[in-house]
Design an enzyme around this catalytic site. Structure first.
Site, PDB file in Angstrom:
ATOM      1  N   SER A   1      27.825  77.911  70.709  1.00  0.00           N
ATOM      2  CA  SER A   1      26.630  77.183  71.354  1.00  0.00           C
ATOM      3  C   SER A   1      26.741  75.682  70.851  1.00  0.00           C
ATOM      4  O   SER A   1      27.415  75.512  69.765  1.00  0.00           O
ATOM      5  CB  SER A   1      25.443  77.808  70.824  1.00  0.00           C
TER       6      SER A   1
ATOM      7  N   TYR B   1      19.609  80.112  63.913  1.00  0.00           N
ATOM      8  CA  TYR B   1      20.377  80.257  65.005  1.00  0.00           C
ATOM      9  C   TYR B   1      21.705  79.410  64.961  1.00  0.00           C
ATOM     10  O   TYR B   1      22.655  79.927  65.307  1.00  0.00           O
ATOM     11  CB  TYR B   1      19.774  79.932  66.204  1.00  0.00           C
TER      12      TYR B   1
END
Length: 248
Positions: free
Chosen positions: A147, A160
């Site tokens: 990501s 995250y």
């Protein structure tokens, strides 16, 4: 966008985790359309079975297998089933992920552990399951979906981001250890998917959904995966970052 046929290697056996929606589903459809044989893994078996039927109806080759990437045994069974059916495993797309964002002072330890289990441990389980097969074949390709949160850290995304930084580190370490295997890490920016559904904090969920107004379709990441897979064997695309044009 259509990848030129000269870059596509047709007929590879491609395993995709988290294939029941979003990037996983988009990748499965794109790769099957290119002539690859896709093996779909996810916990939502009804979704991947329906997807496999859709792909077959369009002339593609797809099989579905129940998969929880937090279970090493599940991942091993997923890879073994694909190998038994096709006789080889050419590509693993480690795509399964969760994103229950929250501030650290919310102390949502269960969510932290869930992200570690799925986003990081799930990738390690995938690598552990396919490496022996690919080493024996003397070829293979592992595509890890990270990501842009693995490139920067924003409020509510600390854990995250930590898992996605770790995926990038794992990918680079595996690449340096490998001379016969290809390793690609793909870092999507804002992408339309169901990841925001896992955010329990109402304010955070609303803020993220507002950001999603500029999100790109999951098909953009499917194209990036197809590009990396389709390169000649001597070419290893190590990292691709894909963002919506409007994302800062």
């Amino acid at each position: 966008m259509t990848i030129p046929s000269t870059t596509e290697a047709v007929g590879k056996v491609v395993l995709i985790t988290g294939a029941s929606g979003g990037i996983g589903e988009a990748a499965a459809r794109r790769l099957a359309a290119a002539g690859h044989r896709v093996v779909l893994g996810a916990r939502r078996t009804d979704r991947i079975e329906a997807l496999a039927k859709d792909i077959a109806a369009e002339g593609g080759d797809a099989t579905a297998h129940p998969l929880d990437v937090t279970s090493q045994g599940d991942v091993r069974s997923f890879v073994e089933a694909a190998h038994d059916h096709h006789g080889r495993v050419d590509v693993l797309v480690n795509n399964a992920g969760v994103m229950p964002l929250s501030r650290l002072d919310a102390l949502d330890v269960d969510a932290w552990n869930r992200m570690i289990d799925v986003n990081l441990r799930g990738v390690l389980h995938g690598i552990a399951a396919v490496l022996p097969v690919m080493r024996a074949q003397r070829s293979g390709h592992i595509v890890n979906i990270a990501s842009v949160s693995g490139l920067r850290v924003d409020p509510t995304a600390a854990v995250y981001s930590a898992t996605k930084f770790a995926v990038r580190a794992l990918s680079e370490g595996l690449r340096q250890e490998s001379r016969e295997l290809r390793v690609t890490v793909i870092s999507p920016g804002l992408t339309r998917s169901e990841l925001t559904d896992g955010i329990s904090d109402g304010d955070v969920r609303q803020a993220v959904r507002e950001q999603m107004a500029i999100a790109m379709p999951a098909t953009a990441i499917g194209e990036a995966i197809a590009y990396a897979i389709g390169q000649p064997p001597e070419v290893d695309v190590n990292e691709i970052v894909v963002r919506p044009t409007a994302q800062g």
